[in-house]
Scaffold this motif. Sequence first.
Motif, PDB file in Angstrom:
ATOM      1  N   TYR A 106       0.809  -1.225   0.000  1.00  0.00           N
ATOM      2  CA  TYR A 106       0.000   0.000   0.000  1.00  0.00           C
ATOM      3  C   TYR A 106       0.842   1.275   0.000  1.00  0.00           C
ATOM      4  CZ  TYR A 106      -3.960  -3.018   1.221  1.00  0.00           C
ATOM      5  OH  TYR A 106      -4.938  -3.989   1.227  1.00  0.00           O
ATOM      6  N   GLN A 107       2.149   1.123   0.193  1.00  0.00           N
ATOM      7  CA  GLN A 107       3.035   2.282   0.316  1.00  0.00           C
ATOM      8  C   GLN A 107       2.576   3.216   1.440  1.00  0.00           C
ATOM      9  OE1 GLN A 107       3.588   4.074  -3.575  1.00  0.00           O
ATOM     10  NE2 GLN A 107       4.994   2.444  -4.211  1.00  0.00           N
ATOM     11  N   LEU A 108       2.180   2.614   2.556  1.00  0.00           N
ATOM     12  CA  LEU A 108       1.766   3.368   3.739  1.00  0.00           C
ATOM     13  C   LEU A 108       2.688   2.997   4.895  1.00  0.00           C
ATOM     14  CD1 LEU A 108      -2.131   2.950   3.577  1.00  0.00           C
ATOM     15  CD2 LEU A 108      -0.814   5.029   3.066  1.00  0.00           C
ATOM     16  N   GLN A 109       3.138   4.009   5.608  1.00  0.00           N
ATOM     17  CA  GLN A 109       3.990   3.782   6.767  1.00  0.00           C
ATOM     18  C   GLN A 109       3.571   4.723   7.887  1.00  0.00           C
ATOM     19  OE1 GLN A 109       8.306   3.314   5.961  1.00  0.00           O
ATOM     20  NE2 GLN A 109       7.813   3.711   3.809  1.00  0.00           N
ATOM     21  N   GLY A 110       3.907   4.355   9.120  1.00  0.00           N
ATOM     22  CA  GLY A 110       3.571   5.215  10.243  1.00  0.00           C
ATOM     23  C   GLY A 110       3.568   4.463  11.559  1.00  0.00           C
ATOM     24  N   GLU A 111       2.826   4.994  12.501  1.00  0.00           N
ATOM     25  CA  GLU A 111       2.766   4.447  13.853  1.00  0.00           C
ATOM     26  C   GLU A 111       1.581   3.486  13.974  1.00  0.00           C
ATOM     27  OE1 GLU A 111       2.055   6.049  18.450  1.00  0.00           O
ATOM     28  OE2 GLU A 111       2.407   7.466  16.804  1.00  0.00           O
ATOM     29  N   TYR A 112       1.835   2.273  14.499  1.00  0.00           N
ATOM     30  CA  TYR A 112       0.807   1.250  14.643  1.00  0.00           C
ATOM     31  C   TYR A 112       0.371   1.115  16.098  1.00  0.00           C
ATOM     32  CZ  TYR A 112       1.359  -0.577   9.886  1.00  0.00           C
ATOM     33  OH  TYR A 112       1.371  -0.724   8.518  1.00  0.00           O
ATOM     34  N   THR A 113      -0.951   1.001  16.297  1.00  0.00           N
ATOM     35  CA  THR A 113      -1.519   0.721  17.612  1.00  0.00           C
ATOM     36  C   THR A 113      -2.478  -0.452  17.476  1.00  0.00           C
ATOM     37  OG1 THR A 113      -1.437   3.072  18.191  1.00  0.00           O
ATOM     38  CG2 THR A 113      -2.814   1.643  19.576  1.00  0.00           C
ATOM     39  N   GLN A 114      -2.289  -1.520  18.253  1.00  0.00           N
ATOM     40  CA  GLN A 114      -3.160  -2.687  18.128  1.00  0.00           C
ATOM     41  C   GLN A 114      -4.511  -2.414  18.780  1.00  0.00           C
ATOM     42  OE1 GLN A 114      -1.220  -6.329  18.183  1.00  0.00           O
ATOM     43  NE2 GLN A 114      -3.006  -7.606  18.509  1.00  0.00           N
ATOM     44  N   LEU A 115      -5.576  -2.916  18.146  1.00  0.00           N
ATOM     45  CA  LEU A 115      -6.944  -2.742  18.619  1.00  0.00           C
ATOM     46  C   LEU A 115      -7.507  -4.085  19.076  1.00  0.00           C
ATOM     47  CD1 LEU A 115      -8.176  -0.560  15.601  1.00  0.00           C
ATOM     48  CD2 LEU A 115      -7.365   0.286  17.818  1.00  0.00           C
ATOM     49  N   VAL A 116      -8.415  -4.060  20.056  1.00  0.00           N
ATOM     50  CA  VAL A 116      -9.040  -5.287  20.540  1.00  0.00           C
ATOM     51  C   VAL A 116     -10.060  -5.770  19.508  1.00  0.00           C
ATOM     52  CG1 VAL A 116     -10.495  -6.309  22.339  1.00  0.00           C
ATOM     53  CG2 VAL A 116      -8.719  -4.648  22.961  1.00  0.00           C
ATOM     54  N   SER A 117     -10.065  -7.072  19.235  1.00  0.00           N
ATOM     55  CA  SER A 117     -10.990  -7.638  18.263  1.00  0.00           C
ATOM     56  C   SER A 117     -11.382  -9.050  18.671  1.00  0.00           C
ATOM     57  CB  SER A 117     -10.349  -7.674  16.868  1.00  0.00           C
ATOM     58  OG  SER A 117     -11.212  -8.282  15.919  1.00  0.00           O
TER      59      SER A 117
END
Length: 352
Positions: free
Chosen positions: A38-49
């Motif tokens: 996707y050519q997307l980069q940045g900060e990741y935060t995990q979400l509850v699922s």
Amino acid sequence: ATRDDTLMNSTEDTMSPVTVAPPDFAVEAVAAVVAEKYQLQGEYTQLVSERDQNFRLKTPDGQGFVVKVTGLLEDLVATDFQIAALCHFEESGFNYAPRVVRTVSGKKRCVITSGDGQEYRLRVVTWLDGRLLHDVGLTTANARRFGRRLAELDQSLESFDFDGDGQAGLWDMQDALQLRSLLPYVNDAKVRQYASEVLTRFEETVVSALRALPRQAIHNDANPENILIGADGDVSGFIDFGDALKAPRIIEVAIAASYLRAGGDNPLKFIEAFVGGYHQRSPLSDAEFNVLFDLIRTRLATTLIVLFWRLSARDEDDPYRRKTLENESNAFEFLVFLSGLSPRDSVPYLPD
């Protein structure tokens, strides 16, 4: 696949995506695939699922996305149904749902491979800003706005058609009777009795009535944790279309209403406002109103049965299990209250 074909699926098949632990990829592995595809980069935060592995991705320029790694046992039809529904919103001009982000090659999803060579589906959608209705707190005003906006969502989905939209699932209320096999997990005798009585009532009076009601694609899980409220106090978006399917429209209304539990002198005030708002935007028929009460109770019974079953199927420190225990602490109390009312008393907005 037809609806009759999917009804032949075993309860084990519909439960399995929930019993299996969600994917557990290292964030670095997910970030690498998203950067490449996707050519997307940045900060990741995990979400509850419940059954997927989800991350919030925030790029350096402030854009937000949700990266979803689908649970291994989710039916491919269900995944593509969700994607197609979101694309339909974009095409129809409904602006209160996430947009599907395409890969650099134009695909709507891609693959991420685990260390043992297992392929998982990965997709990216836009992040919607707003506060969860659960966090904002219910009022009669926002319950009414919720009803109106959900009616608009359903009106948009009315023209949505998808080849293979008969997928079954644990949260499909059309198949509520499958939950009888889970009643032994309900180790509270009073809860088990109420839930069993609700399923009997569903079998005797609701199943046949549903066949004659309008059917369409629905969100199927419009609860306060999937509803966003904007700064103006109105509903700014719907998230988590993981349970979306085709069903009688009134099931959409009943599911949402089952979560609008109020205390005090008028425990039904939020349901009244919500149903009134929905009916104002998209009028419900007498036949739909006639099954609404029983469908609300059926959803409450479903929530309780699945909750008790999950207590045995998930570890005590499972994040989704903990969140559900907290959010559904008053579900049985509300079911008992509704069971003491007549169908007409339970939904005062019913037309005369």
